[in-house]
Scaffold this motif. Structure first.
Motif, PDB file in Angstrom:
ATOM      1  N   GLY A 133      -7.125  78.315  33.818  1.00  0.00           N
ATOM      2  CA  GLY A 133      -5.938  77.495  34.001  1.00  0.00           C
ATOM      3  C   GLY A 133      -4.820  77.821  33.042  1.00  0.00           C
ATOM      4  N   ASP A 134      -4.898  78.992  32.373  1.00  0.00           N
ATOM      5  CA  ASP A 134      -3.857  79.339  31.406  1.00  0.00           C
ATOM      6  C   ASP A 134      -3.195  80.680  31.718  1.00  0.00           C
ATOM      7  OD1 ASP A 134      -5.816  81.175  30.754  1.00  0.00           O
ATOM      8  OD2 ASP A 134      -6.071  80.512  28.674  1.00  0.00           O
TER       9      ASP A 134
ATOM     10  N   GLU B 148       2.495  82.106  33.663  1.00  0.00           N
ATOM     11  CA  GLU B 148       3.161  81.674  34.884  1.00  0.00           C
ATOM     12  C   GLU B 148       3.924  82.810  35.552  1.00  0.00           C
ATOM     13  OE1 GLU B 148       5.392  78.102  34.811  1.00  0.00           O
ATOM     14  OE2 GLU B 148       3.779  76.904  33.932  1.00  0.00           O
TER      15      GLU B 148
ATOM     16  N   PRO C  10     -10.444  74.948  36.915  1.00  0.00           N
ATOM     17  CA  PRO C  10      -9.430  74.809  35.864  1.00  0.00           C
ATOM     18  C   PRO C  10      -8.891  73.384  35.818  1.00  0.00           C
ATOM     19  CG  PRO C  10      -8.526  75.954  37.774  1.00  0.00           C
ATOM     20  CD  PRO C  10      -9.999  75.823  38.022  1.00  0.00           C
TER      21      PRO C  10
ATOM     22  N   GLU D 142      -5.862  72.652  34.744  1.00  0.00           N
ATOM     23  CA  GLU D 142      -4.444  72.709  35.108  1.00  0.00           C
ATOM     24  C   GLU D 142      -4.317  72.451  36.609  1.00  0.00           C
ATOM     25  OE1 GLU D 142      -2.035  74.205  36.782  1.00  0.00           O
ATOM     26  OE2 GLU D 142      -0.293  73.859  35.496  1.00  0.00           O
TER      27      GLU D 142
ATOM     28  N   ARG E 267      -2.176  72.808  39.076  1.00  0.00           N
ATOM     29  CA  ARG E 267      -1.663  73.774  40.054  1.00  0.00           C
ATOM     30  C   ARG E 267      -2.700  74.855  40.338  1.00  0.00           C
ATOM     31  NH1 ARG E 267       3.663  75.402  36.965  1.00  0.00           N
ATOM     32  NH2 ARG E 267       2.056  75.433  35.349  1.00  0.00           N
ATOM     33  N   TYR E 268      -3.344  75.333  39.293  1.00  0.00           N
ATOM     34  CA  TYR E 268      -4.389  76.327  39.512  1.00  0.00           C
ATOM     35  C   TYR E 268      -5.603  75.687  40.179  1.00  0.00           C
ATOM     36  CZ  TYR E 268      -1.656  79.513  36.638  1.00  0.00           C
ATOM     37  OH  TYR E 268      -0.655  80.303  36.156  1.00  0.00           O
ATOM     38  N   ARG E 269      -5.872  74.442  39.906  1.00  0.00           N
ATOM     39  CA  ARG E 269      -6.974  73.734  40.566  1.00  0.00           C
ATOM     40  C   ARG E 269      -6.713  73.633  42.074  1.00  0.00           C
ATOM     41  NH1 ARG E 269     -11.381  70.067  39.731  1.00  0.00           N
ATOM     42  NH2 ARG E 269     -12.131  69.683  41.845  1.00  0.00           N
TER      43      ARG E 269
END
Length: 201
Positions: free
Chosen positions: A30-31, A34, A145, A147, A149-151
């Motif tokens: 999740g990091d 971007e 993740p 985060e 958006r990634y999830r």
């Protein structure tokens, strides 16, 4: 063992290779930078537009028993996957309409569109994307993740409905009667394109 199951067995080490790719690892944690995901979204958007064309080309050749499945796959790609991309694009600032294909995207889409000239071979060539993302989703959802958006991205490919579409694609491969050696070669070539696609331009 069915042809599709044989292809999946051959593909598993290449899925493991994808899971170790820095782009996939960043999504899993999740990091991911971007800017990297923004570029990937732009490339995958262009890829998916051609993926719909691949399904459509195959549908034109399909026996009656497979026609509805291919129309469903084209519909799900155009409406569900592309909707996700448009939503994530807005959140990551991706320019989908202004995007241009990088070398990996151009090579992969050209390979798929050419392979789709022959029905059974086209199914084998596209299976790495369907089965590969379904497998990645199933693996990543085990430790998703945090985060959001990634999830959301992981959830899409871990969805049972996506796995069902993949299963229908596998059944079509088994029923299409493609030459096994030719199908294996195209499947592995598609898997190599999948790995290369993670190298974001």
């Amino acid at each position: 063992m069915s042809l599709a199951a044989h292809l999946e067995q051959l593909g598993l080490p290449l899925v493991e290779e994808q899971l170790k790719h820095p782009t996939v690892e960043g999504i899993a944690r999740g990091d991911l930078d971007e800017a990297v995901f923004r570029s990937w979204l732009e490339q995958d958007y262009l890829f998916l537009l051609d993926y719909v064309r691949v399904f459509s080309r195959l549908a034109w050749q399909a026996p009656a028993a497979h026609l509805g499945d291919l129309v469903d796959l084209a519909h799900a790609t155009f409406h569900d996957e592309l909707a996700l991309h448009r939503s994530l694009a807005a959140e990551f600032g991706a320019d989908l309409e202004g995007a241009r294909k990088g070398p990996a995207c151009a090579a992969y889409t050209s390979f798929l569109l050419d392979s789709a000239a022959t029905y059974g071979e086209g199914l084998a060539a596209l299976y790495p994307c369907m089965w590969g993302y379904s497998t990645l989703g199933a693996r990543l959802i085990a430790d998703p993740p945090a985060e959001p958006r990634y999830r959301r991205w992981v959830d899409t490919y871990a969805d049972p409905g996506f796995a069902e579409l993949t299963g229908r694609c596998a059944q079509m491969i088994d029923e299409a009667g493609a030459d096994p050696e030719r199908a294996e070669r195209l499947f592995l070539q598609g898997m190599r394109h999948e790995i290369a696609f993670w190298d974001v331009p």
